[in-house]
Design a protein around this motif. Structure first.
Motif, short mmCIF file in Angstrom:
data_model
loop_
_atom_site.label_atom_id
_atom_site.label_comp_id
_atom_site.label_asym_id
_atom_site.label_seq_id
_atom_site.Cartn_x
_atom_site.Cartn_y
_atom_site.Cartn_z
N GLY A 13 0.81 -1.22 0.00
CA GLY A 13 0.00 0.00 0.00
C GLY A 13 0.84 1.27 0.00
N LYS A 14 0.52 2.17 -0.92
CA LYS A 14 1.24 3.45 -0.99
C LYS A 14 1.05 4.23 0.31
N GLY A 15 2.16 4.62 0.92
CA GLY A 15 2.09 5.31 2.21
C GLY A 15 2.76 6.67 2.17
N LYS A 61 -3.16 14.69 2.20
CA LYS A 61 -2.93 13.91 3.42
C LYS A 61 -3.46 12.49 3.28
N TYR A 62 -4.35 12.27 2.31
CA TYR A 62 -4.87 10.90 2.16
C TYR A 62 -4.06 10.09 1.15
N ASP A 63 -2.85 10.56 0.84
CA ASP A 63 -2.02 9.83 -0.12
C ASP A 63 -1.41 8.57 0.50
N MET A 64 -1.80 8.31 1.76
CA MET A 64 -1.38 7.06 2.40
C MET A 64 -2.58 6.12 2.61
N ILE A 101 6.03 21.02 -7.69
CA ILE A 101 5.04 21.24 -6.62
C ILE A 101 3.61 21.40 -7.14
N LYS A 102 2.66 20.95 -6.33
CA LYS A 102 1.24 21.02 -6.69
C LYS A 102 0.71 22.42 -6.44
N PRO A 103 -0.39 22.80 -7.09
CA PRO A 103 -1.05 24.07 -6.77
C PRO A 103 -1.56 24.06 -5.33
N ALA A 116 -3.03 2.01 -4.33
CA ALA A 116 -2.42 3.33 -4.28
C ALA A 116 -3.36 4.43 -4.75
N THR A 117 -3.29 5.57 -4.07
CA THR A 117 -3.90 6.80 -4.60
C THR A 117 -2.88 7.33 -5.61
N LEU A 118 -2.86 6.70 -6.79
CA LEU A 118 -1.70 6.89 -7.67
C LEU A 118 -1.81 8.05 -8.64
N THR A 119 -3.00 8.24 -9.23
CA THR A 119 -3.08 9.27 -10.28
C THR A 119 -4.37 10.10 -10.24
N GLY A 120 -4.24 11.37 -10.58
CA GLY A 120 -5.41 12.20 -10.81
C GLY A 120 -6.15 11.70 -12.06
N ALA A 121 -5.40 11.08 -12.97
CA ALA A 121 -6.00 10.62 -14.24
C ALA A 121 -7.08 9.56 -14.02
N PHE A 146 2.26 12.75 3.19
CA PHE A 146 1.80 13.99 2.55
C PHE A 146 2.52 14.17 1.23
N ASP A 147 1.73 14.54 0.21
CA ASP A 147 2.29 14.69 -1.14
C ASP A 147 2.16 16.14 -1.60
N THR A 148 3.22 16.91 -1.41
CA THR A 148 3.23 18.29 -1.92
C THR A 148 3.50 18.31 -3.41
N THR A 182 8.69 15.03 -10.04
CA THR A 182 8.81 14.52 -8.65
C THR A 182 7.45 14.28 -8.02
N ASP A 183 6.38 14.71 -8.70
CA ASP A 183 5.02 14.46 -8.20
C ASP A 183 4.54 13.06 -8.56
N ALA A 184 5.24 12.39 -9.47
CA ALA A 184 4.90 11.00 -9.78
C ALA A 184 5.74 10.12 -8.85
N GLU A 185 5.54 10.32 -7.54
CA GLU A 185 6.38 9.69 -6.51
C GLU A 185 5.86 8.33 -6.07
N GLY A 186 4.54 8.15 -6.18
CA GLY A 186 3.94 6.91 -5.69
C GLY A 186 4.54 5.70 -6.39
N1 BES Z 1 -1.01 11.46 -5.10
C1 BES Z 1 -1.10 11.87 -6.44
C2 BES Z 1 -2.34 11.35 -7.15
C3 BES Z 1 -3.68 11.82 -6.65
C4 BES Z 1 -4.36 12.81 -7.31
C5 BES Z 1 -4.28 11.20 -5.56
C6 BES Z 1 -5.61 13.20 -6.88
C7 BES Z 1 -5.51 11.60 -5.13
C8 BES Z 1 -6.19 12.59 -5.79
C9 BES Z 1 0.11 11.39 -7.24
O1 BES Z 1 1.27 11.24 -6.52
C10 BES Z 1 0.35 12.41 -8.30
O2 BES Z 1 0.63 13.51 -7.96
N2 BES Z 1 0.23 12.01 -9.56
C11 BES Z 1 0.41 12.88 -10.65
C12 BES Z 1 1.20 12.16 -11.71
C13 BES Z 1 1.70 13.05 -12.82
C14 BES Z 1 2.76 13.98 -12.30
C15 BES Z 1 2.24 12.18 -13.92
C16 BES Z 1 -0.96 13.27 -11.18
O3 BES Z 1 -1.86 12.43 -11.17
O4 BES Z 1 -1.14 14.43 -11.54
#
Ligand code: BES
Ligand code: ZN
Ligand code: ZN
Length: 490
Positions: free
Chosen positions: A255-257, A277-280, A267-269, A364-369, A260-262, A337-341
């Motif tokens: 499980g992705k833990g 905080k729920y990225d774990m 960096i994210k907006p 994993a909470t892996l992608t916004g996609a 916190f994912d900035t 660096t945001d594709a860290e999971g």
């Molecule tokens: N933790 C995010 C994915 C995520 C997005 C979880 C929305 C929950 C809600 C992940 O680490 C991430 O930032 N993914 C990027 C990947 C991109 C940089 C290729 C994304 O989905 O934008």
């Protein structure tokens, strides 16, 4: 929560509230006369999740009777009862009710309905307000649940059904307790501590690999993500060994833990960043699932692995363009660096294989996609093995957790090609959930593997009638069922 099973009639139950099912289209025979005006005015129709609360109904020992709409008889099943029980507990929250009884007579008397009612009630009682100080807003759900049942099934069968419901729901609430903790209070080491407490209480063997150990082993992908944070990383390992393994195979739950994912340097907006905080949540689901597995004792070995890190920017953070060497030996160009999971999971997957795991599931909470693709209804499922995938789909259906099978065509691999390393960590703008899964597949190799992207399903932005807002616990039920239903031969 105090749980009881009794064979008694609705009218005999001495509780604060007794919950009685009302079917759409056929007024309850006991209420048809005394509540005639409710029926004629249309206040009681028996529609799904319609509630009517009555005080001091004549002939009833209970202080209140809650008439709970169950919808059409033909459409009712255990999953519906789970929701109805949860919604009833939430409806009664704050109404001064501490003891509650569900009456299961007529149709829903099978043991699976006992499990569902208990599960729904315990899940419904959970609230995300543990950090609210005492005041009248703080939730006060019922603390005692009775199931009143008229059933031919032996006592032991019904008690087992009740226990199963309790174990799964309490495990799910543990997952939610962990997932709801804010990122200042839940660092990777504290997440490891939560897992340790669970493992010690349930007799699982437990280990945490610290930064030095990970460096010795060569987990460059995980450590690259962790290096930007002042909070050290942890690789959490929880092992369940069955007394008699009648099944072959060794299941890994990974499980992705990310506590916190900035986004790191990429960096994210600011808007909505607090949600990271729920990225774990995947890691929390694995910890909860290991608790349920330890108590339900399936005949297959299960190892739970949670790579825990915080993804931060800063002078020590990894940069876009960095190339890291993963535990597998493969080199990875980190373009975002945001594709860290996927980076931390790559090393966790390789480590699971090194530990001898034969079947891998990562959550994993892996992608916004995946949220763009499926919204908040279904989790996205990717696999390299049709037979294993079929078992996963069955397990999830039984758990009432919606899953949608997503594609993993070779074409997606093209997007991950780079001249500078073996693989790069992002693809193009399109199909982001699929390229992320393709990246993980590279590390799973030939081992039967399932990847579950829960970015859209692990967190409820709004409450449902039967579930509070916040962490949903998904896909804990599927993980547990997969282990419990493990075949004797593969
Ligand atoms: N933790 C995010 C994915 C995520 C997005 C979880 C929305 C929950 C809600 C992940 O680490 C991430 O930032 N993914 C990027 C990947 C991109 C940089 C290729 C994304 O989905 O934008
Ligand atoms: Zn990210
Ligand atoms: Zn993330």
């Amino acid at each position: 929560m105090e749980l009881k099973l009794v064979r008694a009639k609705a009218s005999e139950l001495d509780v604060d509230a007794v919950v009685v099912l009302e079917w759409e289209g056929s007024p309850h025979p006991e209420f048809e006369k005394p509540l005639a005006s409710f029926y004629s005015s249309g206040e009681i129709k028996g529609k799904r999740l319609e509630f009517t609360l009555l005080h001091g109904l004549e002939g009833y020992k209970a202080r209140r009777v809650l008439i709970a709409g169950a919808g059409k008889r033909g459409k009712f099943d255990a999953a519906e009862l789970r929701k109805l029980a949860g919604a009833a507990v939430r409806f009664l929250d704050g109404k001064g009710i501490s003891s509650l009884a569900f009456v299961l007579d007529g149709d829903p008397t099978a043991p699976e309905y006992v499990t569902a009612a208990i599960e729904g009630a315990i899940l419904g009682a959970w609230q995300p307000d543990y950090l609210k100080t005492e005041n009248e807003e703080k939730s006060k759900p019922a603390t005692s649940i009775t199931i009143a049942i008229q059933s031919q099934d032996p006592e032991a069968t019904l008690q087992n059904a009740l226990e199963k419901g309790r174990i799964i729901a309490e495990a799910s609430n543990l997952t939610r307790d962990i997932a709801v903790e804010p990122p200042n209070l839940l660092t990777p080491l504290i997440l490891a501590d939560r897992a340790r407490r669970m493992a010690e209480a349930c007799g699982l063997s437990f280990e945490v690999l610290d930064q030095d150990r990970m460096r010795q082993l060569g987990m460059g992908a995980l450590l690259g993500v962790a290096q930007g944070s002042a909070a050290p990383p942890a690789l959490i390992v929880m092992r369940y060994t069955p007394e008699k393994a009648i099944s072959s195979g060794h299941l890994a739950l990974i499980g992705k833990g990310v506590t916190f994912d900035t986004g790191g340097i990429s960096i994210k907006p600011a808007e909505g960043m607090e949600k990271m905080k729920y990225d774990m949540a995947g890691g929390a689901a694995v910890i909860g699932a290991m608790r349920a597995i330890a108590l339900l004792k399936p005949p297959v070995a299960v190892t739970g692995i949670v790579p825990a890190v915080e993804n931060m920017p800063g002078s020590r953070a990894q940069r876009p363009g960095d190339i890291v060497t993963s535990l597998s030996g493969k080199t990875i160009e980190v373009l975002n660096t945001d594709a860290e999971g996927r980076l931390i999971l790559a090393d966790a997957i390789t480590y699971a294989k090194q530990l001898g795991c034969t079947h891998l599931v990562d959550v994993a909470t892996l992608t916004g996609a995946i949220v763009v693709a499926l919204g908040h209804t279904s989790s996205g499922v990717f696999s390299n093995d049709d037979e294993f995938l079929a078992r996963w789909m069955t397990a999830s259906k039984e758990a009432g957790e919606k899953m949608w099978h997503m594609p993993l065509d070779d074409e997606y691999r093209e997007q991950l090609k780079t001249v500078y390393a073996d693989i790069q960590n992002i693809g193009t703008r399109w199909g982001g959930a699929c390229t992320a899964a393709m990246f993980l597949k590279e590390f799973a190799g030939d081992a039967p593997w399932i990847h579950v992207d829960v970015a859209g399903t692990a967190w409820l932005d709004d409450a449902k009638p039967f579930l509070a807002k916040g962490p949903a616990g998904v896909p804990l039920g599927s993980l547990v069922n997969l282990a419990v239903n493990w075949p004797q031969s593969l």
